[in-house]
Design a protein around this motif. Structure first.
Motif, PDB file in Angstrom:
ATOM      1  N   ARG A  82      -6.409  -7.982   2.830  1.00 39.22           N
ATOM      2  CA  ARG A  82      -5.930  -7.533   4.136  1.00 39.22           C
ATOM      3  C   ARG A  82      -5.500  -8.749   4.953  1.00 39.22           C
ATOM      4  NH1 ARG A  82      -7.661  -7.257   9.340  1.00 39.22           N
ATOM      5  NH2 ARG A  82      -6.933  -5.459  10.570  1.00 39.22           N
ATOM      6  N   ASP A 102      -6.248   0.681   4.562  1.00 38.29           N
ATOM      7  CA  ASP A 102      -7.253   0.282   3.574  1.00 38.29           C
ATOM      8  C   ASP A 102      -7.375   1.289   2.428  1.00 38.29           C
ATOM      9  OD1 ASP A 102      -9.783  -1.530   2.993  1.00 38.29           O
ATOM     10  OD2 ASP A 102     -10.433   0.562   2.788  1.00 38.29           O
ATOM     11  N   SER A 158       0.809  -1.211   0.000  1.00 42.15           N
ATOM     12  CA  SER A 158       0.000   0.000   0.000  1.00 42.15           C
ATOM     13  C   SER A 158       0.846   1.267   0.000  1.00 42.15           C
ATOM     14  CB  SER A 158      -0.933   0.013   1.222  1.00 42.15           C
ATOM     15  OG  SER A 158      -0.197   0.081   2.421  1.00 42.15           O
ATOM     16  N   TYR A 174      -2.339  -5.273   2.409  1.00 44.05           N
ATOM     17  CA  TYR A 174      -2.148  -4.289   3.475  1.00 44.05           C
ATOM     18  C   TYR A 174      -2.601  -4.904   4.794  1.00 44.05           C
ATOM     19  CZ  TYR A 174      -7.179  -3.480   3.903  1.00 44.05           C
ATOM     20  OH  TYR A 174      -8.513  -3.639   4.148  1.00 44.05           O
ATOM     21  N   ARG A 219      -6.449   0.652  -1.652  1.00 46.42           N
ATOM     22  CA  ARG A 219      -7.424   0.750  -2.734  1.00 46.42           C
ATOM     23  C   ARG A 219      -7.000   1.785  -3.780  1.00 46.42           C
ATOM     24  NH1 ARG A 219     -11.196  -2.667  -1.618  1.00 46.42           N
ATOM     25  NH2 ARG A 219     -11.496  -3.300   0.558  1.00 46.42           N
TER      26      ARG A 219
END
Length: 246
Positions: free
Chosen positions: A65, A43, A17, A39, A47
């Motif tokens: 995740r 979050d 991420s 990740y 994305r």
């Protein structure tokens, strides 16, 4: 630029991420791979990376995740990748906490976390990725190390990190030997100081830290089909750094 073709490959980069992991994942997408952004807590950032990977040409993207120090969580995130975009062909073990404090000032929890995120996570993710790679007789695992640990130098200010990264390199060589007949290669890339570091030493080789692209190019070499006879190796991306001590 190393023109590695990753078309029809599924690439998972742990800790993708942000930082080096982010750049490695985006580079894989640019080269035609379907990518899994991993990740643990970020979050929104994950994305955003997935969206950018799709813009750069990745045919499929997914976001997963998981705490890569937890065996059940590792199984769960690999299950999710396999369900969404397919079995992992390329695994980059990028996660690894550090603690730049003198070892006597560290609490036991931090000491164990550094080893868990570096050594244990590399072991757990590699173990979970191997069965599918062996079944397809093709796979690439690249572990992110650190240049000091290859040189056998350990600073008391970051002892667990250096020691853990030395363990990662030992695991890399062991796993390479164990998979030599399986169509799988296992290698490591070990930077010194990277461009997103908080502090830079005054004596940096070439007057600068390693760029993200410096690291990407080293990793892409190991992922290429033409590098299939190279396994158990470590590329130090350190500009030729060779200090007397750390």
């Amino acid at each position: 630029m190393i023109d590695t073709d990753l078309s029809d490959r599924v690439v998972l980069v742990t800790g993708s991420s942000r930082g080096v992991g982010r750049e490695l994942l985006l580079a894989a997408a640019e080269r035609g791979a379907s990518v899994a952004v991993h990740y643990h807590t970020s979050d929104d950032a994950a994305r955003e990376v997935a969206a950018e990977a799709a813009e750069r040409g990745g045919p499929e993207t997914t976001v997963v995740r998981g705490d890569v120090t937890d065996p059940d969580a590792v199984d769960g995130l690999f299950d999710a990748v396999e369900e969404d975009i397919g079995p992992v062909d390329v695994l980059v073990n990028n996660v690894g906490d550090f603690a730049p404090v003198h070892w006597e000032e560290l609490d036991a929890e931090t000491w164990h976390r550094v080893f868990a995120t570096n050594v244990h996570a590399t072991y757990l993710c590699s173990r979970r990725a191997l069965p599918a790679m062996r079944e397809r007789e093709w796979g690439r695992i690249v572990n992110i190390g650190y240049a000091s640990s290859e040189k056998g130098l350990i600073s008391p200010k970051n002892a667990p990190y250096f020691m853990a990264k030395a363990g990662v390199l030992m695991f890399t060589r062991m796993l390479a030997a164990d998979t030599q007949d399986d169509g799988i290669t296992v290698n490591a890339v070990s930077p010194y100081v990277v461009e997103n570091s908080d502090e830079f030493p005054e004596d940096l080789p070439r007057g600068r830290p390693a760029s993200f692209d410096d690291i990407v190019q080293a990793v892409m070499f190991f992922l290429d089909d033409d590098s299939g006879y190279v396994s158990g190796e470590n590329i130090e991306v350190d500009g030729g750094w060779l200090p007397e001590s750390v």
